[in-house]
Design an enzyme around this catalytic site. Structure first.
Site: not given
Ligand code: PGA
Length: 251
Positions: A8, A10, A170, A176
């Protein structure tokens, strides 16, 4: 069941950077990737076609979208329809990512609408679920996961197959942050999601892939994908560099 190794990206990268990463990644894994792995790249919309072209016919790769709006077409300024994503070569799309739930304010009901609309349009849907740190501390993990699964899959119970649906667990506190969930935490959450899937989707729940996401790195990927009921990973930060993501893909 193939392990789904998903990137991903982002809101990162220019077209030149994205295509370079895709090319480098395909070259790094070529010849080493076993056919029990499927690699999914979810770049920003601006480079879907370019990344698809950069990947060429690299074996085992496919393209996905990070988001879309659940309507066929229309006056929805700034939005993208599933049909437009299919037109760019997307096979998959994400729904319910924690950044969309918590930063963009998407509700459970809207996430459910996206899952059903995307699936009806022909996209394979990855429904993301996961608890915040406060919900974990309050002992609400199972209640949160059950509710997100119930709303997310509400309108697709009769349409889901092991091929057109995956779940990504998740934990929000691990996304992150560099703080990865431990093996016991991942095992417990994935076992719970598996039980719910079997209960909700008796025909395919045992075979729907459950990915783990949240600070997956080259040095923890092998441990994570080796756990029971972990059928792949959804990777943010460590997917941005071909070198680190290739080591995750091959873990
Ligand atoms: P992360 O992101 O790997 O940077 O924690 C995961 C995700 O947002 O899907």
């Amino acid at each position: 069941m193939k392990k789904l190794m998903a990137a991903n990206w982002k809101m990162y990268k220019t077209v030149a950077e994205g295509t370079a990463t895709a090319r480098e990644l395909a070259a790094l894994v070529a010849g080493s990737m076993t056919d029990d792995r499927e690699v999914l790249i979810c770049p920003p919309f601006t480079m879907l076609a370019a990344v698809r072209e950069a990947l060429g016919d690299a074996a085992g790769f496919c393209l996905g979208a990070q988001n879309f709006y659940p309507s066929e077409q229309g006056a929805f300024t700034g939005e993208i329809a599933p049909e437009q994503l299919l037109d760019q070569g997307c096979a998959y799309a994400l729904a319910g990512h924690s950044e969309r739930r918590h930063v963009l304010g998407e509700s459970d009901a809207f996430v459910g609408k996206k899952v059903s609309f995307g699936m009806a349009a022909g996209l394979k849907m990855i429904l993301c679920v996961g608890e915040t740190i406060d919900e974990r501390r309050a002992g609400k993990i199972e209640a949160v996961l059950a509710s997100q699964l119930r709303h997310g899959l509400r309108d697709v119970l009769d349409r889901s197959t092991a091929d057109n649906l995956a779940i990504a667990y998740e934990p929000v506190w691990a996304i992150g942050t560099g703080e990865v969930a431990g093996p016991e935490e991942i095992l417990a959450a994935h076992l719970f999601v598996r039980a719910k899937l079997i209960e909700m989707l008796p025909g395919c729940g045992a075979d729907v892939r459950i990915l783990y996401g949240g600070s997956v790195k080259p040095d923890n990927a092998a441990m994570i994908v080796g756990l029971d009921n972990v059928d792949g990973v959804l990777v943010g930060g460590a997917s941005l560099k071909a070198d680190s993501f290739s080591r995750i893909v091959l873990a």
